[in-house]
Write an enzyme that holds these catalytic residues in place. Structure first.
Site, PDB file in Angstrom:
ATOM      1  N   ASP A 272       9.825 -26.797  20.022  1.00 36.69           N
ATOM      2  CA  ASP A 272       8.468 -27.106  20.464  1.00 36.69           C
ATOM      3  C   ASP A 272       8.105 -28.540  20.073  1.00 36.69           C
ATOM      4  O   ASP A 272       7.457 -29.254  20.845  1.00 36.69           O
ATOM      5  CB  ASP A 272       7.470 -26.124  19.850  1.00 36.69           C
ATOM      6  CG  ASP A 272       7.775 -24.685  20.234  1.00 36.69           C
ATOM      7  OD1 ASP A 272       8.293 -24.453  21.336  1.00 36.69           O
ATOM      8  OD2 ASP A 272       7.507 -23.790  19.403  1.00 36.69           O
TER       9      ASP A 272
ATOM     10  N   ARG B  31      13.555 -15.174  24.726  1.00 37.34           N
ATOM     11  CA  ARG B  31      13.148 -14.109  23.804  1.00 37.34           C
ATOM     12  C   ARG B  31      13.740 -12.799  24.335  1.00 37.34           C
ATOM     13  O   ARG B  31      13.062 -12.032  25.024  1.00 37.34           O
ATOM     14  CB  ARG B  31      11.617 -14.005  23.720  1.00 37.34           C
ATOM     15  CG  ARG B  31      10.918 -15.228  23.172  1.00 37.34           C
ATOM     16  CD  ARG B  31      11.223 -15.437  21.690  1.00 37.34           C
ATOM     17  NE  ARG B  31      10.403 -16.497  21.125  1.00 37.34           N
ATOM     18  CZ  ARG B  31      10.708 -17.787  21.157  1.00 37.34           C
ATOM     19  NH1 ARG B  31      11.840 -18.168  21.739  1.00 37.34           N
ATOM     20  NH2 ARG B  31       9.907 -18.691  20.618  1.00 37.34           N
TER      21      ARG B  31
ATOM     22  N   LEU C 203      20.657 -30.564  21.403  1.00 33.89           N
ATOM     23  CA  LEU C 203      21.930 -30.331  20.714  1.00 33.89           C
ATOM     24  C   LEU C 203      21.764 -30.223  19.207  1.00 33.89           C
ATOM     25  O   LEU C 203      22.718 -30.446  18.455  1.00 33.89           O
ATOM     26  CB  LEU C 203      22.907 -31.472  21.050  1.00 33.89           C
ATOM     27  CG  LEU C 203      23.152 -31.725  22.549  1.00 33.89           C
ATOM     28  CD1 LEU C 203      24.001 -32.979  22.744  1.00 33.89           C
ATOM     29  CD2 LEU C 203      23.818 -30.511  23.190  1.00 33.89           C
TER      30      LEU C 203
END
Length: 311
Positions: free
Chosen positions: A260, A168, A227
């Site tokens: 996630d 971030r 990927l």
């Protein structure tokens, strides 16, 4: 518990139509946060998950604690403080599969006040695994040492630690500080889960093999390089190296949360005792589900759905 995680949950407001955020008039309310997405995903798969954080006592904080508790997550170490505010974010809607625009409102939030003093060591060590990300470390000057301490405590106790860099840039003072801090934190993890673009920035390596080698040489027992549609490459102590193909997706709705979801698959499978290749395959499948829904966690499957997919 099976897994604990530390990090900020935010209220997420997702626009109901494409276009600039300033033109949107209606929004869908959801939860957001890299660590909480993983916590939700693992809880849906039947793992016992604990989440530690700070929230305000405002309506956003009440919504988030209700949502996380409703997923069966242990929220006993979430501090709700009336003097602090809960972070939130807006997310635009896209129709071309690109990354949607995201606008954060988290500076000075309750979670940014977390520190090493908030770590209940006995509670932390009651779990067999810690999932950490670069987001929690980036929120403030006090969360970086807190993140490091959770990881070092778990490693010292012989528990496993997974780490997703989750870069971030807007939360770090400089790109160099971000690179150095993330790479230092990765040395405290058993399983490191970078994306290829992240890996290029963090390691300078232009191939998944090079990215994986960088972290393996610094102590990681397993590195999985994501990927995107092409799947993932892994390098590990137990299974050597390999590539797992991605799962085809007919239409990409929202790319946020895919990493996630991937982490949920890998972590849950390894804790289930599956092989590395099976874990990466599960991660790729859940990641593919995540990009086909509007919010960050709607695509995360239940154990029944996982069994139906033979994963």
């Amino acid at each position: 518990m099976d897994v604990v995680t530390f990090g900020e949950a935010m209220l997420l407001l997702v626009a109901d139509r494409p276009g600039p955020l300033e033109d949107a008039e209606f929004f869908h309310k959801r939860t957001a946060g890299a660590e909480t997405n993983v916590a939700i995903g693992l809880a849906r798969l039947g793992l016992k998950v604990g989440w530690a954080s700070r929230l305000g006592t405002d309506s956003m904080g009440r919504y988030l604690i209700k949502a996380m508790s409703g997923e069966g997550i242990d929220c006993s170490h979430v501090i709700c403080d009336a003097s602090q505010k809960t972070g939130f974010q807006f997310k635009g809607k896209v129709t071309d599969g690109s990354d949607p625009p995201v606008e954060y409102h988290r500076k000075g939030s309750a979670a940014s006040h977390m520190s090493a003093a908030d770590i209940d060591t006995a509670w932390l060590l009651s779990a067999r695994h810690l999932h950490a990300t670069g987001v929690f470390a980036a929120i403030s000057a006090s969360t970086l040492p807190a993140a490091r301490q959770t990881m070092t405590l778990m490693r010292a106790a012989g528990r496993t630690v997974s780490f997703d860099p989750n870069l971030r840039p807007t939360l770090w003072a400089t790109p160099e500080l971000m690179r150095d801090s993330i790479n230092e934190l990765a040395t405290h993890a058993d399983w490191v889960l970078p994306g290829m673009e992240e890996g290029l920035f963090l390691t300078g390596a232009s191939t998944p093999e090079g990215v994986a080698r960088f972290y393996r040489e610094r102590g990681a027992k397993l590195v999985v390089v994501k990927l995107g549609a092409a799947g993932a490459y892994f390098d590990s102590d137990s299974a050597g190296t390999g590539h797992v193909a991605g799962f085809p997706v007919e239409k990409v709705i929202d790319t946020v949360g895919a990493g996630d979801g991937f982490a949920c698959g890998v972590i849950s499978a390894l804790l289930d005792g599956l092989s590395v290749s099976e874990a990466v395959k599960r991660g790729a499948w859940i990641g593919a589900r995540a990009v086909q829904v509007l919010g960050d966690s709607e695509g995360l499957p239940t154990r029944t759905e996982l069994a139906a997919a033979n994963l």
